[in-house]
Scaffold this active site. Structure first.
Site, PDB file in Angstrom:
ATOM      1  N   ILE A  57     -56.815 -51.249  11.417  1.00 52.67           N
ATOM      2  CA  ILE A  57     -58.251 -51.370  11.131  1.00 52.67           C
ATOM      3  C   ILE A  57     -58.509 -51.254   9.630  1.00 52.67           C
ATOM      4  O   ILE A  57     -59.297 -52.007   9.058  1.00 52.67           O
ATOM      5  CB  ILE A  57     -59.066 -50.313  11.910  1.00 52.67           C
ATOM      6  CG1 ILE A  57     -58.952 -50.543  13.415  1.00 52.67           C
ATOM      7  CG2 ILE A  57     -60.533 -50.346  11.490  1.00 52.67           C
ATOM      8  CD1 ILE A  57     -59.574 -49.449  14.256  1.00 52.67           C
ATOM      9  N   CYS A  58     -57.830 -50.327   8.976  1.00 58.04           N
ATOM     10  CA  CYS A  58     -58.031 -50.125   7.535  1.00 58.04           C
ATOM     11  C   CYS A  58     -57.532 -51.329   6.742  1.00 58.04           C
ATOM     12  O   CYS A  58     -58.163 -51.757   5.768  1.00 58.04           O
ATOM     13  CB  CYS A  58     -57.325 -48.858   7.082  1.00 58.04           C
ATOM     14  SG  CYS A  58     -57.936 -47.359   7.889  1.00 58.04           S
ATOM     15  N   SER A  59     -56.411 -51.866   7.157  1.00 59.59           N
ATOM     16  CA  SER A  59     -55.866 -53.056   6.515  1.00 59.59           C
ATOM     17  C   SER A  59     -56.836 -54.228   6.672  1.00 59.59           C
ATOM     18  O   SER A  59     -57.125 -54.949   5.715  1.00 59.59           O
ATOM     19  CB  SER A  59     -54.505 -53.382   7.129  1.00 59.59           C
ATOM     20  OG  SER A  59     -53.929 -54.492   6.505  1.00 59.59           O
TER      21      SER A  59
END
Length: 164
Positions: A57-59
């Site tokens: 998700i962060c990527s």
């Protein structure tokens, strides 16, 4: 209430609100230099905050904002996490991205504490998007309720694009 991995989390500090003037910060870049809000003076800023660049998700959040917003005039896209600068640099290399601004709050957590982004229980930053104008006035905020979910990309991208 904000949750991470299904459990409630707490924060220190006060969340930024639209209309606030963001206080200066000191973060560490991937080359280990110190960066502050003053380094981006006179530019519009999209600050994408993630728990760890090494998660899906962060990527995705980092990639999406950089792909959608990095070409806007007089605008910088900054991703902030608690990851070590070495890990952030490795991520950029692995992803083939060399123009992404990744900054780390690992040193003293002051960014997370000042902006109410540091999850006290985990010593990680929560997921959020902050958009500031050229004078560091907050024009958009999103602090997610469930850290394991995406931000509202459409709303944030539209907010950045309509910023004069």
């Amino acid at each position: 209430m904000t949750t991470f991995l299904g459990n409630p989390v707490t924060f220190t500090g006060k969340q930024l609100q639209v209309g606030d003037i963001a206080k200066d910060f000191l973060l560490i870049a991937t080359d280990l230099s110190q960066k502050s809000l003053k380094d981006f003076e006179g530019k519009k800023k999209v600050i994408s905050v993630v728990p760890s660049i090494d998660t899906g998700i962060c990527s995705k959040q980092t990639r999406t904002f950089n792909e959608e917003l990095s070409e806007l005039d007089n605008t910088v896209v900054i991703t902030v996490s608690m990851d070590l600068p070495f890990a952030q640099k490795r991520w950029c290399s692995a992803e083939g991205l060399d123009n992404v601004i990744l900054l780390s709050d690992f040193y003293d957590h002051s960014f997370g504490q000042e902006y109410a982004l540091l999850m006290n229980e985990w010593h990680l930053l929560t997921r959020a998007v902050l958009i500031l104008d050229e004078h560091n006035k907050v024009t958009y905020t999103e602090y997610v309720d469930n850290v394991n979910s995406d931000v509202d990309y459409e709303a944030a991208i539209n907010a950045a694009k309509i910023l004069p």
